[in-house]
Design a protein around this motif. Structure first.
Motif, mmCIF file in Angstrom:
data_model
loop_
_atom_site.group_PDB
_atom_site.id
_atom_site.type_symbol
_atom_site.label_atom_id
_atom_site.label_comp_id
_atom_site.label_asym_id
_atom_site.label_seq_id
_atom_site.Cartn_x
_atom_site.Cartn_y
_atom_site.Cartn_z
ATOM 1 N N VAL B 22 22.661 32.104 -4.487
ATOM 2 C CA VAL B 22 22.559 33.358 -3.712
ATOM 3 C C VAL B 22 21.774 33.128 -2.432
ATOM 4 C CG1 VAL B 22 21.448 35.615 -3.749
ATOM 5 C CG2 VAL B 22 22.893 34.939 -5.614
ATOM 6 N N ILE B 23 20.677 32.335 -2.518
ATOM 7 C CA ILE B 23 19.887 32.066 -1.312
ATOM 8 C C ILE B 23 20.701 31.242 -0.324
ATOM 9 C CG2 ILE B 23 17.815 30.939 -0.453
ATOM 10 C CD1 ILE B 23 16.422 31.615 -2.992
ATOM 11 N N THR B 24 21.515 30.287 -0.846
ATOM 12 C CA THR B 24 22.361 29.489 0.044
ATOM 13 C C THR B 24 23.376 30.372 0.761
ATOM 14 O OG1 THR B 24 22.143 27.691 -1.529
ATOM 15 C CG2 THR B 24 23.793 27.440 0.178
ATOM 16 N N ILE B 25 23.978 31.330 0.025
ATOM 17 C CA ILE B 25 24.949 32.228 0.667
ATOM 18 C C ILE B 25 24.264 33.087 1.715
ATOM 19 C CG2 ILE B 25 26.499 34.160 0.283
ATOM 20 C CD1 ILE B 25 27.274 33.029 -2.292
ATOM 21 N N PHE B 26 23.036 33.546 1.422
ATOM 22 C CA PHE B 26 22.273 34.334 2.377
ATOM 23 C C PHE B 26 22.088 33.567 3.686
ATOM 24 C CE2 PHE B 26 19.778 37.641 3.751
ATOM 25 C CZ PHE B 26 19.306 38.465 2.756
ATOM 26 N N ARG B 29 25.931 32.813 5.620
ATOM 27 C CA ARG B 29 26.927 33.840 5.316
ATOM 28 C C ARG B 29 27.925 34.037 6.447
ATOM 29 N NH1 ARG B 29 22.103 36.295 6.557
ATOM 30 N NH2 ARG B 29 22.213 37.758 8.271
ATOM 31 N N ASP B 30 27.800 33.272 7.535
ATOM 32 C CA ASP B 30 28.643 33.477 8.714
ATOM 33 C C ASP B 30 30.125 33.360 8.392
ATOM 34 O OD1 ASP B 30 29.545 31.705 11.572
ATOM 35 O OD2 ASP B 30 28.957 33.803 11.540
ATOM 36 N N LEU B 53 27.033 42.742 3.616
ATOM 37 C CA LEU B 53 26.800 41.559 2.786
ATOM 38 C C LEU B 53 25.307 41.329 2.580
ATOM 39 C CD1 LEU B 53 28.290 39.394 1.295
ATOM 40 C CD2 LEU B 53 28.157 37.957 3.306
ATOM 41 N N VAL B 54 24.506 41.584 3.642
ATOM 42 C CA VAL B 54 23.057 41.404 3.502
ATOM 43 C C VAL B 54 22.505 42.371 2.462
ATOM 44 C CG1 VAL B 54 20.859 41.749 4.689
ATOM 45 C CG2 VAL B 54 22.630 40.400 5.751
ATOM 46 N N VAL B 55 23.008 43.624 2.480
ATOM 47 C CA VAL B 55 22.549 44.609 1.486
ATOM 48 C C VAL B 55 22.899 44.133 0.079
ATOM 49 C CG1 VAL B 55 23.022 46.913 0.604
ATOM 50 C CG2 VAL B 55 22.538 46.606 2.995
ATOM 51 N N GLY B 56 24.152 43.648 -0.090
ATOM 52 C CA GLY B 56 24.550 43.157 -1.415
ATOM 53 C C GLY B 56 23.674 42.020 -1.888
ATOM 54 N N LEU B 57 23.390 41.063 -1.000
ATOM 55 C CA LEU B 57 22.557 39.921 -1.383
ATOM 56 C C LEU B 57 21.129 40.360 -1.681
ATOM 57 C CD1 LEU B 57 23.981 37.419 1.202
ATOM 58 C CD2 LEU B 57 24.125 37.167 -1.239
ATOM 59 N N SER B 58 20.610 41.318 -0.912
ATOM 60 C CA SER B 58 19.231 41.768 -1.179
ATOM 61 C C SER B 58 19.141 42.488 -2.517
ATOM 62 C CB SER B 58 18.748 42.702 -0.071
ATOM 63 O OG SER B 58 19.070 42.177 1.167
#
Lengths: 143, 140
Positions: B22-26, B29-30, B53-58
């Motif tokens: 998840v941190i790698t995708i954050f 994410r481009d 996407l940022v909201v989903g990852l957070s």
């Protein structure tokens, strides 16, 4: 004969849990690092000296970390301040190696950055808990 | 209780694997954001998809915090069913997110992965919190 006094348990359960999980995490981390070094060695333009330095430091990391976890676990279970303080001393070169792999090595992958950060979090938590446990053991040593 | 001694490190390692991905995708994410957009896109569209996407990852990271809090506080560390659920769900999330990252799937897939593989164990964790601290049930 020796009169047996009632003995309260001084070893720290959170420290034991963290060390047990640290053993498993370090095994997975080491496997990942070896695979990533194979990947980097093939793909990236390494000067040979740097690659040899990184691999030798990796072997050293394995030795130091195994020693540290063994002494920390046994020192905490047997409530001996000597073993626990030795593990805290070995924690410093281990942290230096972790920071090396995090920031200073020749090519740092994002995955390596994240894995080393998690290892650093482990080290900080273990340092605090080890120092607390050490102070408990040395305070109540019965001579 | 020998099964528990292998469940606990397995659960911890799968949670950490999911967290690392998840941190790698954050961080990168481009290309995933660009996969959600049509071929011709404006900067506002890009920023809107990026924000979603940022909201989903957070939210995922927040749910991780709940589950790790339950794990390390001992509430669910020795509960076999939650351990098994957690291992299964986080392992499948790791594989799915690896595909998401490398095959550049579109953004809507992420919400499904989030719902099944992050919300479900966090809900069970909150239920266990209430059971242990509210009803004083033993955290077997």
């Amino acid at each position: 004969w020796v009169k047996c006094l009632k003995h309260t348990i001084l070893s720290s359960t959170p420290l034991q849990i963290l060390l047990h999980l640290n053993k498993w995490y370090f095994a997975a981390f080491y496997l990942a690092e070896i695979l990533m070094f194979i990947y980097k060695g093939i793909l990236l333009p390494y000067p040979t000296d740097n690659l040899i330095l990184d691999v030798v430091l990796l072997v050293l990391f394995l030795g130091l970390e195994t020693l540290r976890i063994f002494y920390a676990e046994k020192g905490d279970l047997c409530e001996r301040p000597l073993s626990s303080s030795m593990s805290v001393l070995v924690l410093f070169p281990c942290t230096a190696l972790c920071v090396y792999y995090l920031l200073l090595q020749t090519f740092v992958l994002r995955l390596e950055f994240i894995l080393n950060t998690i290892l650093l979090v482990f080290y900080c938590a273990e340092f605090v808990l080890s120092v607390l446990a050490l102070s408990m053991f040395s305070r109540s040593r019965v001579y | 209780m020998s099964a528990v001694s292998s469940l606990v490190p397995a659960r911890f390692l799968t949670i950490i694997a999911h967290l690392v991905i998840v941190i790698t995708i954050f961080w990168s994410r481009d290309s995933n954001v660009k996969a959600c957009l049509p071929l011709e896109y404006t900067q506002e569209q890009y920023e809107e998809e990026d924000k979603k996407l940022v909201v989903g990852l957070s939210v995922t990271l927040g749910l991780f915090a709940i589950e790790l809090a339950g794990f390390f506080s001992g509430v669910s560390m020795f509960n076999c069913s939650q351990g098994l659920l957690s291992i299964g769900v986080h392992a499948s999330a790791s594989v799915a997110l690896l595909f998401y990252l490398f095959e550049q799937w579109e953004c809507s897939v992420y919400w499904w992965i989030l719902a099944i593989c992050s919300v479900l164990p966090a809900c069970v964790e909150i239920t266990l919190f209430i059971a242990v601290f509210g009803f004083k049930k033993k955290a077997s």
